[in-house]
Design an enzyme around this catalytic site. Structure first.
Site, PDB file in Angstrom:
ATOM      1  N   GLU A   1       0.778  -1.231   0.000  1.00  0.00           N
ATOM      2  CA  GLU A   1       0.000   0.000   0.000  1.00  0.00           C
ATOM      3  C   GLU A   1       0.815   1.290   0.000  1.00  0.00           C
ATOM      4  O   GLU A   1       0.838   2.029   0.996  1.00  0.00           O
ATOM      5  CB  GLU A   1      -0.936   0.009   1.215  1.00  0.00           C
ATOM      6  CG  GLU A   1      -1.882  -1.170   1.250  1.00  0.00           C
ATOM      7  CD  GLU A   1      -2.945  -1.031   2.353  1.00  0.00           C
ATOM      8  OE1 GLU A   1      -2.749  -0.227   3.271  1.00  0.00           O
ATOM      9  OE2 GLU A   1      -3.961  -1.734   2.254  1.00  0.00           O
TER      10      GLU A   1
ATOM     11  N   GLU B   1      -5.497  -8.474   0.844  1.00  0.00           N
ATOM     12  CA  GLU B   1      -6.003  -8.155   2.188  1.00  0.00           C
ATOM     13  C   GLU B   1      -7.482  -7.837   2.115  1.00  0.00           C
ATOM     14  O   GLU B   1      -7.917  -7.122   1.217  1.00  0.00           O
ATOM     15  CB  GLU B   1      -5.320  -6.910   2.792  1.00  0.00           C
ATOM     16  CG  GLU B   1      -3.954  -7.118   3.360  1.00  0.00           C
ATOM     17  CD  GLU B   1      -3.402  -5.858   4.046  1.00  0.00           C
ATOM     18  OE1 GLU B   1      -4.197  -4.993   4.469  1.00  0.00           O
ATOM     19  OE2 GLU B   1      -2.175  -5.753   4.143  1.00  0.00           O
TER      20      GLU B   1
HETATM   21  C1  FCB Z   1      -4.041  -2.146   5.756  1.00  0.00           C
HETATM   22  C2  FCB Z   1      -2.624  -2.480   6.140  1.00  0.00           C
HETATM   23  C3  FCB Z   1      -2.523  -3.549   7.196  1.00  0.00           C
HETATM   24  C4  FCB Z   1      -3.592  -3.408   8.245  1.00  0.00           C
HETATM   25  C5  FCB Z   1      -4.956  -3.283   7.612  1.00  0.00           C
HETATM   26  C6  FCB Z   1      -6.091  -3.182   8.588  1.00  0.00           C
HETATM   27  O1  FCB Z   1      -4.100  -0.856   5.275  1.00  0.00           O
HETATM   28  O2  FCB Z   1      -1.908  -2.920   5.030  1.00  0.00           O
HETATM   29  O3  FCB Z   1      -1.217  -3.509   7.742  1.00  0.00           O
HETATM   30  O4  FCB Z   1      -3.305  -2.345   9.064  1.00  0.00           O
HETATM   31  O5  FCB Z   1      -4.977  -2.170   6.770  1.00  0.00           O
END
Ligand code: FCB
Length: 445
Positions: free
Chosen positions: A167, A356
């Site tokens: 990210e 994620e």
């Molecule tokens: C994302 C991050 C991860 C975690 C989630 C909830 O932005 O990559 O490390 O904090 O959010």
């Protein structure tokens, strides 16, 4: 009803983690400090004064934690390497004990038939490099390439799946504009410099992995969310367009050979002073997959201030949405579908993995059990939207839950619990939540 098998037998199921959020052991075996060690120890930066000093003590407990992954029938373990374990000073001498730790972790994965997926950078820059300007200093291109070279040479014969960044938008914006993440800077020029250096590093790192790792599967990950204008007014629509350029387009389009999205947000012309000779050729790289990380959506309206963006988020609370997580994020499963389709429209995106997705809700263990039905519902609804896009022909090949176990959630500290496994931070006891069991049995079968 939903079942794992709906996604096909080759679909990859896994969990994602990050070094600083789980490892602890911040000053053992030669590790140098990272910007998150420094930042979390500054007064008032992290809720409740929490730090990652101990976190989940994963550094000592990784064997047992991988057993939990196995117990939940998950095949992929995505983790990040802590740069300052490998290079305590960011560059210079390699710390063999740092390499040894990740060798042991990788071997422990392979012994359990779990695929290790490495993220090279998940936000914990060595502090010594920050002292020299960090991502805003152009020398970071050399520092980062040297680090990538070392990691790929060390682990490339055992690990095939690599992600360059976690990210970029988040660590560039929250760390360099808003100042709420490490290194806590609030400066538009530093943000512009950091952004350009990150984009050069993205392409360069891709090439280093390709060269050093035979048969590598190379990706990088992007935070992304559907951006909706608060109304049909031209000003709101334009504000949403700018926000979309910043949140969803800025870091991927250079990699795809499209340059910076100045057509979406004119202020990106402020990147120009940092673009040196031949830089533009270094931005593109043919990633094998793109990692999408989605949690919510953003509704945006035009605003008289702050300058540059002229846009503000209309908060979920204000919009009175029906469900909000412990992070204050709206639960919006359709947003997953919309953002997948948005990224799939790029001609050069051939393969998408959801690297994620997950949710923080209040969890209370009762007699050794955590009945997190709300989280199960969250997964079911988001996964339905992944499946919908897949059935429409998007080449989605995997889904990784954020996250294996409750952990240090950056500026929010330990309060938001995202894990499939509950952690009692007093005792470090682990309990697989009902959502973890739901994944273990392959859903509602
Ligand atoms: C994302 C991050 C991860 C975690 C989630 C909830 O932005 O990559 O490390 O904090 O959010």
């Amino acid at each position: 009803m939903l079942s794992k098998s709906d996604f096909g037998k080759d679909f990859l199921w896994g969990v994602a983690t990050a070094s600083y959020q789980i490892e602890g052991s911040i000053d053992v075996d030669g590790k140098g400090p990272s910007i998150w060690d420094t930042f979390s120890h500054k007064k008032g930066k992290i809720k409740n004064g929490d730090t990652g000093d101990i976190a989940c003590d994963f550094y000592n407990r990784y064997e047992a934690d991988l057993d939990l992954l196995k117990a939940m029938n998950l095949k992929v373990f995505r983790f990040s390497i802590s740069w300052s374990r490998i290079f305590p000073e960011g560059t210079g001498n390699v710390n063999q004990k740092g390499l040894d730790f990740y060798h042991k972790l990788i071997d422990a994965c392979l012994a359990r038939d779990i695929q290790p997926w490495i993220t090279l950078y998940h936000w914990d820059l060595p502090q010594t490099l920050q002292d020299k300007g960090g991502w805003a200093n152009r020398e970071i291109i050399d520092w980062f390439c040297n680090y990538v070279e070392t990691c790929t040479k060390a682990f490339g014969d055992k690990v095939k799946n690599w992600m360059v960044f976690n990210e970029p938008a988040v660590f560039c914006i929250l760390g360099h504009v808003l100042g709420i993440h490490a290194p806590g800077i609030k400066s538009i020029p530093k943000f512009m410099a950091a952004t350009h250096h990150v984009c050069v590093c993205q392409g360069e790192a891709g090439r280093i992995i390709r060269q050093n790792v035979p048969n590598a599967n190379i990706g990088t990950t992007y935070s992304c969310m559907h951006v909706e204008a608060a109304s049909k007014s031209l000003n709101d629509l334009k504000a949403a367009r700018r926000m979309n350029a910043l949140l969803n387009r800025l870091y991927i389009e250079p990699a795809l050979g499209m340059g910076y999205p100045t057509n979406g947000w004119e202020a990106l012309s402020r990147l120009e002073p940092f673009i040196k000779d031949n830089d533009l050729e270094k931005l593109p790289f043919d990633f094998d997959f793109i990692g999408l990380q989605n949690y919510t959506q953003m509704v945006v309206k035009a605003a008289p201030a702050p300058p540059l963006m002229w846009a503000l988020e209309e908060s979920p609370q204000k919009r009175k949405v029906s469900e909000i997580t412990e992070m204050g994020w709206e639960v919006y499963p359709e947003g997953m579908y919309k953002i997948i389709k948005q990224f799939d429209r790029y001609e050069k995106v051939n393969q998408i993995i959801i690297t994620e997705n997950g949710a923080a809700f209040k969890d209370t263990p009762i007699n050794g059990r955590v009945q997190d039905l709300q989280r199960i519902r969250f997964f079911r609804n988001y996964l339905r939207n992944v499946l919908k896009a897949k059935r429409e022909g998007v080449n989605i090949t995997g889904y990784f839950v954020w996250t294996l176990m409750d952990n240090f959630e950056w500026a929010e500290g330990y309060h938001p619990r995202f894990g499939l496994v509950y952690i009692d931070y007093e005792t470090q006891e682990r309990i697989i939540k009902d959502s973890g069991k739901w994944f273990a049995r392959g859903f509602d079968i």
